[in-house]
Design an enzyme around this catalytic site. Structure first.
Site, PDB file in Angstrom:
ATOM      1  N   CYS A  84      -6.235  -6.276  -4.385  1.00 53.64           N
ATOM      2  CA  CYS A  84      -6.496  -6.152  -2.952  1.00 53.64           C
ATOM      3  C   CYS A  84      -7.551  -5.074  -2.772  1.00 53.64           C
ATOM      4  CB  CYS A  84      -5.200  -5.775  -2.223  1.00 53.64           C
ATOM      5  SG  CYS A  84      -5.411  -5.383  -0.474  1.00 53.64           S
ATOM      6  N   CYS A  88     -12.750  -9.062  -0.196  1.00 50.44           N
ATOM      7  CA  CYS A  88     -11.319  -9.244   0.039  1.00 50.44           C
ATOM      8  C   CYS A  88     -10.902 -10.400  -0.834  1.00 50.44           C
ATOM      9  CB  CYS A  88     -11.048  -9.541   1.515  1.00 50.44           C
ATOM     10  SG  CYS A  88      -9.317  -9.963   1.863  1.00 50.44           S
TER      11      CYS A  88
END
EC number: 5.1.1.3
Length: 264
Positions: A75, A189
């Site tokens: 992440c 992302c």
């Protein structure tokens, strides 16, 4: 180390599955535990203090319970904020996820790079450091697109992503000065590679997308070189919150080789 010690992949939702797929391609015999902090999704609209406290707390408890051989924070938002703190707390090797600005700078022909991430990621000083180190002679245009996280979560569950979310994210880059000459876009992302087809159609021809999944997988393979693995019939997913009735998510996880699901 036990041969069944897992590699633990952590993300705020399903985006880290893109990293899991690349890692499994290099290490097919490893056991994986995939952790989705769905109860706190999305991370991108939270403060740095909230994210750091949650990520450190969860990973500390998970490491104590499952004794992983390596943890991957799959992440970008969590990595740019909490990676250093987690490494200080845990003795387990930690691999983070950072925006792929370096390869984008090497690839661009026009010298104008777009960066799509969460609002929390695009404002981080760490991104400033990457730009200063690898893209000083380039133009880096950033746009926070939290709506793409929701779109990716929906797509993975077999739903159609909102076209307005895709169009808005692309316009957020294109409408900036110099945005019409973007030829390389960093997907900062891990959710966003799930939307590559939609983004490609909206940007039009001549734009290349870069994410860090392959590089992360190579780093994990390097850090676990020489280790012995034994893998169960199927891997485990841990979902925070109540995902017991999310049948679409369960089906998507099975597509990634995950047949067991537990709460946390």
């Amino acid at each position: 180390m036990r041969t069944d010690a897992p590699i633990l992949m952590f993300d705020s939702g399903v985006g880290g599955l893109t990293v899991l797929a690349e890692t499994r391609a290099l290490l097919p015999d490893a056991q994986y535990i995939y952790v989705a902090d769905s109860a706190a999704l999305p991370y991108g609209n939270k403060s740095e203090a909230e994210i750091a406290a949650r990520v450190c707390g969860l990973l500390g408890r998970l490491a104590e319970r499952y004794h992983p051989r390596l943890i991957c924070i799959a992440c970008n938002t969590a990595s740019t904020i909490a990676l250093g703190m987690v490494r200080e707390v845990l003795e387990t090797p930690i691999v983070g996820t950072v925006p792929a600005i370096k390869p984008a700078a090497e690839l661009t022909r026009t010298g104008v790079i777009g960066l799509l991430g969460t609002a929390a990621t695009v404002r981080q000083p760490y991104v400033d450091q990457l730009e200063a180190e690898f893209a000083t002679d380039k133009v880096l245009l950033r746009h926070g697109a939290p709506e793409l996280v929701v779109a990716a979560e929906r797509k993975l569950r077999g739903e159609t992503p909102d076209p307005a979310a895709i169009a808005g994210a692309v316009a957020g880059l294109r409408n900036q000065p110099g945005g019409d000459t973007i030829d390389t876009v960093v997907l900062a992302c891990t959710h966003f590679p799930l939307l590559t087809d939609e983004l490609t159609r909206e940007f039009g021809p001549g734009v290349t997308f870069i994410d860090g999944a392959q590089g992360i997988a190579r780093r994990i393979a390097y850090l676990t070189r020489g280790q012995t693995f034994t893998r169960p019939d199927s891997d485990l997913a841990i979902i925070t919150g109540d995902a017991s009735h999310d049948t679409a998510l369960h089906q998507a996880l099975r597509h990634y080789g995950i047949g067991r699901i537990a709460g946390f």
